[in-house]
Design a protein around this motif. Structure first.
Motif, short mmCIF file in Angstrom:
data_model
loop_
_atom_site.label_atom_id
_atom_site.label_comp_id
_atom_site.label_asym_id
_atom_site.label_seq_id
_atom_site.Cartn_x
_atom_site.Cartn_y
_atom_site.Cartn_z
N VAL A 42 0.84 -1.20 0.00
CA VAL A 42 0.00 0.00 0.00
C VAL A 42 0.88 1.25 0.00
O VAL A 42 1.72 1.42 0.90
N GLU A 43 0.66 2.13 -0.97
CA GLU A 43 1.40 3.39 -0.98
C GLU A 43 0.45 4.55 -0.64
O GLU A 43 -0.64 4.67 -1.20
N VAL A 109 3.04 -0.87 4.25
CA VAL A 109 2.61 0.48 3.88
C VAL A 109 3.85 1.36 3.70
O VAL A 109 4.80 1.26 4.49
N PHE A 110 3.83 2.19 2.67
CA PHE A 110 4.98 3.07 2.45
C PHE A 110 4.52 4.37 1.80
O PHE A 110 3.40 4.47 1.30
N GLY A 111 5.42 5.35 1.80
CA GLY A 111 5.10 6.58 1.10
C GLY A 111 6.06 7.71 1.46
O GLY A 111 6.69 7.69 2.52
N ASN A 112 6.16 8.62 0.51
CA ASN A 112 6.83 9.89 0.77
C ASN A 112 5.70 10.81 1.19
O ASN A 112 4.94 11.28 0.34
N LEU A 113 5.54 10.99 2.49
CA LEU A 113 4.29 11.55 3.01
C LEU A 113 4.23 13.07 2.91
O LEU A 113 5.27 13.74 2.98
N PRO A 114 3.01 13.60 2.77
CA PRO A 114 2.85 15.05 2.88
C PRO A 114 3.18 15.46 4.31
O PRO A 114 2.57 14.95 5.26
N TYR A 115 4.18 16.34 4.48
CA TYR A 115 4.69 16.62 5.83
C TYR A 115 3.66 17.30 6.73
O TYR A 115 3.70 17.15 7.94
N ASN A 116 2.70 18.02 6.10
CA ASN A 116 1.72 18.74 6.92
C ASN A 116 0.77 17.80 7.67
O ASN A 116 0.13 18.20 8.63
N ILE A 117 0.67 16.55 7.26
CA ILE A 117 -0.24 15.63 7.98
C ILE A 117 0.50 14.43 8.56
O ILE A 117 -0.13 13.47 9.01
N SER A 118 1.84 14.48 8.56
CA SER A 118 2.54 13.23 8.89
C SER A 118 2.32 12.78 10.34
O SER A 118 2.16 11.58 10.58
N THR A 119 2.26 13.71 11.30
CA THR A 119 2.09 13.26 12.69
C THR A 119 0.70 12.65 12.91
O THR A 119 0.59 11.51 13.40
N PRO A 120 -0.41 13.36 12.54
CA PRO A 120 -1.72 12.69 12.70
C PRO A 120 -1.83 11.39 11.90
O PRO A 120 -2.49 10.44 12.34
N LEU A 121 -1.15 11.33 10.77
CA LEU A 121 -1.20 10.10 9.97
C LEU A 121 -0.51 8.94 10.70
O LEU A 121 -0.98 7.80 10.67
N MET A 122 0.59 9.25 11.39
CA MET A 122 1.27 8.21 12.17
C MET A 122 0.30 7.66 13.23
O MET A 122 0.14 6.45 13.38
#
Ligand code: SAM
Length: 268
Positions: A42-43, A109-122
């Motif tokens: 999953v990306e 799961v992997f991805g170059n994440l959008p930094y603005n949502i990375s903490t809530p996404l974690m």
């Protein structure tokens, strides 16, 4: 051409779009991900397919979650990808990752994440920890330092305790801004998160641990006693062998779990 335009697409700041363009970094990340058909791959945020293409090449099917409708349209007609991708257009923060499970397979799961949502996404992904084999993410370097911090360090906080409660955290690689188009204003790093099959410090109720951590780290400069006075008494701290005069960042994951379990016992 503006450095915001890559492959004919103008990067959207509100979607945290910094596209990976460095072939060496891409190879190293794909090597760390180790794509295989034994897991549901999953990306999150495939974007212009910098990681999507090499990962999809190695496997039969890749599931992607992308918010930007224009990028989704491009992926749908991508000559080498369109038959391999299962595309979900939407917000990864709201996405139910458990619906991707198939019998006998966990998610990678992997991805170059959008930094603005990375903490809530974690935090959102930790909810699915038991269904995930591993995760590889490009994040702001500061977030990787927080995920992997040791007690007593400045970076140690609520994110650290929750991440290390669920996962083994391994920083993989640092990535400078020049490896992206457009370059982000911050340094980046790739992290590998491996959810524990058997947690080293199991908690009776993870929602209690979550609440305890939020309360404990609410005011970092105060002592644990002060921050947790509504929840735990001096005799509770004594019974657990936790020094309540310490700051919240000096307390180990094991000690946070012990405090949460005591709270659970008290609620029974
Ligand atoms: N994977 C591509 C790469 O490495 O070049 C793009 C990475 S870019 C940093 C982040 C990607 O996440 C973009 O494609 C963006 O549109 C997408 N995105 C932003 N917010 C999202 C969200 N809430 N849910 C899913 N995807 C999102």
């Amino acid at each position: 051409m503006s450095n915001k335009v890559h492959l004919g697409h103008t990067a959207r700041k509100r979607f945290g779009q910094n596209f990976l363009t460095d072939g060496n970094v891409i190879n190293r990340i794909v090597g760390a991900i180790a794509p295989d058909n034994d897991h549901v791959m999953v990306e999150i945020g495939p974007g212009l397919a910098a990681l999507t293409e090499p990962v999809a090449e190695a496997i039969d099917k890749l599931t992607v979650v992308e918010l930007d409708k224009d990028l989704v349209e491009r992926l749908k007609v991508h000559p080498t990808l369109k038959d391999k991708l299962e595309i979900h257009q939407g917000d990864a923060l709201q996405f139910d990752f458990s619906k991707l499970l198939v019998p006998g397979k966990k998610l990678k799961v992997f991805g170059n994440l959008p930094y603005n949502i990375s903490t809530p996404l974690m935090f959102h992904l930790f909810e699915y920890a038991e269904q995930i084999e591993n995760m590889h993410f490009m994040l702001q370097k500061e977030v990787v330092l927080r995920l992997s911090a040791a007690p007593g360090s400045k970076a140690y906080g609520r994110l650290t305790v929750m991440a290390q409660y669920f996962c083994q955290v391994v920083p993989v690689l640092e990535v400078p801004p020049g490896c992206f188009t457009p370059p982000p204003k911050v340094d980046s790093a790739v992290v590998r998160l491996v959810p524990y099959e058997t947690k080293p410090f199991p908690c009776q109720d993870v929602s209690v641990l979550r609440h305890l951590c939020s309360t404990a780290f609410n005011m970092r400069r105060k002592t644990l006693r002060n921050n947790l006075k509504q929840l735990l008494s001096d005799s509770d701290f004594e019974a657990l062998g936790v020094d309540a005069s310490r700051r919240p960042e000096e307390i180990s994951v094991e000690q946070y779990v012990a405090m949460a379990n005591l709270l659970c016992d008290k609620q029974k």
